[in-house]
Write a protein that holds these residues in place. Structure first.
Motif, mmCIF file in Angstrom:
data_model
loop_
_atom_site.group_PDB
_atom_site.id
_atom_site.type_symbol
_atom_site.label_atom_id
_atom_site.label_comp_id
_atom_site.label_asym_id
_atom_site.label_seq_id
_atom_site.Cartn_x
_atom_site.Cartn_y
_atom_site.Cartn_z
ATOM 1 N N ASP A 90 77.480 34.906 -12.773
ATOM 2 C CA ASP A 90 76.759 33.727 -12.314
ATOM 3 C C ASP A 90 77.615 32.963 -11.305
ATOM 4 O OD1 ASP A 90 74.651 34.319 -13.984
ATOM 5 O OD2 ASP A 90 75.341 32.990 -15.602
ATOM 6 N N PRO A 91 77.008 32.240 -10.375
ATOM 7 C CA PRO A 91 77.794 31.529 -9.356
ATOM 8 C C PRO A 91 78.798 30.533 -9.929
ATOM 9 C CG PRO A 91 75.481 31.597 -8.738
ATOM 10 C CD PRO A 91 75.558 32.122 -10.134
ATOM 11 N N ASN A 92 78.499 29.974 -11.099
ATOM 12 C CA ASN A 92 79.408 29.008 -11.713
ATOM 13 C C ASN A 92 80.247 29.620 -12.825
ATOM 14 O OD1 ASN A 92 77.384 29.395 -13.591
ATOM 15 N ND2 ASN A 92 77.230 27.233 -14.175
ATOM 16 N N ALA A 93 80.324 30.956 -12.878
ATOM 17 C CA ALA A 93 81.072 31.641 -13.936
ATOM 18 C C ALA A 93 82.552 31.263 -13.887
ATOM 19 C CB ALA A 93 80.909 33.152 -13.817
ATOM 20 N N ASN A 94 83.184 31.434 -15.037
ATOM 21 C CA ASN A 94 84.580 31.022 -15.176
ATOM 22 C C ASN A 94 85.544 32.135 -14.800
ATOM 23 O OD1 ASN A 94 86.230 28.850 -15.677
ATOM 24 N ND2 ASN A 94 86.502 29.316 -17.846
ATOM 25 N N GLY A 95 85.141 32.989 -13.869
ATOM 26 C CA GLY A 95 86.036 34.021 -13.377
ATOM 27 C C GLY A 95 85.469 35.414 -13.509
ATOM 28 N N ALA A 96 86.130 36.355 -12.850
ATOM 29 C CA ALA A 96 85.747 37.767 -12.860
ATOM 30 C C ALA A 96 86.974 38.576 -12.456
ATOM 31 C CB ALA A 96 84.588 38.022 -11.895
ATOM 32 N N THR A 97 86.857 39.899 -12.571
ATOM 33 C CA THR A 97 87.921 40.789 -12.123
ATOM 34 C C THR A 97 87.360 41.686 -11.026
ATOM 35 O OG1 THR A 97 88.993 40.776 -14.287
ATOM 36 C CG2 THR A 97 89.567 42.576 -12.797
ATOM 37 N N TYR A 98 88.034 41.665 -9.860
ATOM 38 C CA TYR A 98 87.560 42.381 -8.683
ATOM 39 C C TYR A 98 88.625 43.357 -8.181
ATOM 40 C CZ TYR A 98 84.277 38.405 -8.219
ATOM 41 O OH TYR A 98 83.316 37.442 -8.411
ATOM 42 N N PRO A 99 88.286 44.624 -7.914
ATOM 43 C CA PRO A 99 89.217 45.507 -7.198
ATOM 44 C C PRO A 99 89.259 45.102 -5.730
ATOM 45 C CG PRO A 99 87.153 46.644 -7.628
ATOM 46 C CD PRO A 99 87.042 45.319 -8.306
ATOM 47 N N VAL A 100 90.458 44.873 -5.214
ATOM 48 C CA VAL A 100 90.572 44.342 -3.852
ATOM 49 C C VAL A 100 91.399 45.222 -2.922
ATOM 50 C CG1 VAL A 100 90.121 41.931 -4.426
ATOM 51 C CG2 VAL A 100 92.448 42.836 -4.665
ATOM 52 N N ALA A 101 92.129 46.201 -3.436
ATOM 53 C CA ALA A 101 92.927 47.087 -2.579
ATOM 54 C C ALA A 101 93.369 48.302 -3.379
ATOM 55 C CB ALA A 101 94.150 46.379 -2.017
ATOM 56 N N SER A 102 93.629 49.395 -2.666
ATOM 57 C CA SER A 102 94.276 50.550 -3.280
ATOM 58 C C SER A 102 95.776 50.475 -2.995
ATOM 59 C CB SER A 102 93.715 51.858 -2.713
ATOM 60 O OG SER A 102 94.116 52.014 -1.349
ATOM 61 N N PHE A 103 96.549 51.160 -3.806
ATOM 62 C CA PHE A 103 98.001 51.237 -3.583
ATOM 63 C C PHE A 103 98.473 52.642 -3.901
ATOM 64 C CE2 PHE A 103 102.262 51.506 -5.351
ATOM 65 C CZ PHE A 103 103.012 50.955 -4.326
ATOM 66 N N HIS A 104 99.382 53.182 -3.056
ATOM 67 C CA HIS A 104 100.060 54.422 -3.421
ATOM 68 C C HIS A 104 101.369 54.546 -2.642
ATOM 69 C CE1 HIS A 104 98.160 55.936 0.286
ATOM 70 N NE2 HIS A 104 98.992 56.970 0.244
ATOM 71 N N THR A 105 102.204 55.422 -3.125
ATOM 72 C CA THR A 105 103.495 55.677 -2.502
ATOM 73 C C THR A 105 103.465 57.001 -1.745
ATOM 74 O OG1 THR A 105 104.337 56.827 -4.465
ATOM 75 C CG2 THR A 105 104.711 54.442 -4.338
ATOM 76 N N HIS A 106 104.356 57.138 -0.765
ATOM 77 C CA HIS A 106 104.644 58.427 -0.158
ATOM 78 C C HIS A 106 105.997 58.901 -0.677
ATOM 79 C CE1 HIS A 106 101.664 57.940 3.444
ATOM 80 N NE2 HIS A 106 101.069 58.137 2.280
ATOM 81 N N THR A 107 106.292 60.179 -0.473
ATOM 82 C CA THR A 107 107.464 60.749 -1.136
ATOM 83 C C THR A 107 108.639 60.945 -0.190
ATOM 84 O OG1 THR A 107 106.659 62.985 -0.728
ATOM 85 C CG2 THR A 107 106.022 61.956 -2.815
ATOM 86 N N PRO A 108 109.840 60.967 -0.739
ATOM 87 C CA PRO A 108 111.042 61.210 0.075
ATOM 88 C C PRO A 108 111.066 62.627 0.650
ATOM 89 C CG PRO A 108 111.592 60.225 -2.057
ATOM 90 C CD PRO A 108 110.169 60.657 -2.146
ATOM 91 N N THR A 109 111.884 62.769 1.687
ATOM 92 C CA THR A 109 112.135 64.107 2.267
ATOM 93 C C THR A 109 113.568 64.559 1.963
ATOM 94 O OG1 THR A 109 112.907 63.168 4.363
ATOM 95 C CG2 THR A 109 110.547 63.645 4.164
#
Length: 290
Positions: free
Chosen positions: A197-216
Motif C-alpha cells: 500500500d502507498p502508506n505501508a511501513n516499508g518493503a524489501t526491493y532488489p536494487v542491484a546485482s553484485f559479483h566478483t571477477h577472479t584473479p589471474t
C-alpha cells in the motif's frame, strides 16, 4: 441577551463563519529517493489565514488510481517515505463543520542509484568481504583453481532497518587456469510485499546485482590479458551489462584496477592482492520506479 461564562464574565462571541475557504497542500520535494533522501515535509495551508480548521487529514494514492490511504491527521507532517512508486497527495481540512479538500500533488519515490548504493558503508563492507573470499578461493596448490561469487543487493526500507541487505551468496563453478570464469546468480527476487500500500511501513526491493571477477595470479603467462570491470557490450558475446539490462537494474562488479594504466585489462600472473575497486555494470541505473 449577553452570554455569561462560568465565572460571570461575558463569553467571547463565536468566531464568524469563514467565507469561501480554500486549502493547499505544500510538498517540499516532488522527487525523493528511498533510504538516502526519503524525508518530505507536508503542510496544509488554509486561506484566508483568519479561518480556523477543527481537523486535518493528509492522504496518498498511487498515480495509477485506486483507493486513498491516510498518511497523517495533522496540519504539518514529516513524511519518511518507505514505498517506491509515483503517487498523488491531497489534504483535507474541516472548517465550519465542512470538509474542504486541496488539489493533488504528484510525488515520485525512486530507487537508489549505483553511486548511492556503493557509497553506503554497509554495501562496501559486504562487497569487500566477498572479494576477500574470492582471493582466498584462488589457489595454486594442491589444485590450481578459482571461482566467481555473487548475490543480489536488496533495500529493506522498514523502520529500524532502512538499509541494504544481501541474498545468500551464489558460487560459480571452479575453473582451471585455461578456463574463463563466471557466476549465474538467480533471477531477480520479487519485491516483498509485491504491491505494498502507498502508506505501508516499508518493503524489501532488489536494487542491484553484485559479483566478483577472479584473479589471474596462477594462470599461464602465455594467455592474453583479460579485460577488467563489467563484461559485455558486444551483441555476439553478451555479458554482465546485458544481464543487468535484462534485469532492469545496475550491476556492481568487484575487480582489479587496470594494469598498466590505460590498458583496460590485467595480465596473467597479476599479483593476488593488487589494487581492486568496484565497477558499475550499467544495465539500468537506477532501477525504474514502479
Amino acid at each position: 441577551m449577553t452570554n455569561i461564562d462560568a465565572v460571570g464574565a461575558p463569553a467571547p462571541p463565536p468566531p464568524p463563519p469563514c467565507p469561501n475557504p480554500t486549502i493547499d497542500l505544500e510538498v517540499d520535494h516532488a522527487v525523493r529517493t528511498l533510504k538516502h533522501a526519503h524525508a518530505n515535509r507536508l503542510k496544509i495551508v488554509v486561506s484566508p489565514a483568519s479561518c480556523r480548521a477543527s481537523a486535518y487529514k493528509i492522504e496518498i494514492q498511487r498515480a495509477s488510481g485506486g483507493a486513498w490511504f491516510p498518511l497523517a491527521t495533522t496540519r504539518s507532517f514529516r513524511w519518511l517515505a518507505r514505498v517506491a512508486g509515483t503517487f498523488k497527495l491531497r489534504g483535507t481540512a474541516t472548517i465550519d463543520g465542512a470538509d474542504v479538500q486541496s488539489g493533488t500533488k504528484d510525488v515520485e519515490l525512486r530507487f537508489p542509484t549505483y553511486a548511492e548504493m556503493v557509497g553506503d558503508g554497509h554495501t562496501r563492507r559486504a562487497a569487500a568481504r566477498v572479494w576477500a573470499e574470492t582471493l582466498r578461493n584462488c589457489t595454486q596448490h594442491p589444485v590450481n583453481q578459482r571461482r566467481e561469487l555473487g548475490y543480489w543487493i536488496q533495500l529493506n526500507t522498514r523502520p529500524r532497518v532502512n538499509r541494504y541487505v544481501f541474498t545468500h551468496r551464489t558460487e560459480g563453478s571452479w575453473r582451471l587456469p585455461g578456463q574463463g570464469a563466471s557466476v549465474s546468480i538467480p533471477p531477480r527476487p520479487a519485491d516483498t510485499p509485491a504491491s505494498p500500500d502507498p502508506n505501508a511501513n516499508g518493503a524489501t526491493y532488489p536494487v542491484a546485482s553484485f559479483h566478483t571477477h577472479t584473479p589471474t595470479t596462477y594462470r599461464p603467462l602465455g594467455l592474453s590479458p583479460r579485460g577488467v570491470g563489467p563484461s559485455g557490450g558486444d551483441p555476439l558475446f553478451p555479458g554482465d551489462m546485458e544481464a543487468d539490462t535484462a534485469d532492469t537494474v545496475p550491476g556492481v562488479v568487484y575487480d582489479y584496477v587496470e594494469s598498466p594504466a590505460g590498458s583496460g585489462g590485467i595480465p596473467m600472473a597479476h599479483p593476488l592482492h593488487a589494487p581492486a575497486r568496484l565497477y558499475c555494470s550499467l544495465g539500468i541505473d537506477p532501477r525504474p520506479t514502479p
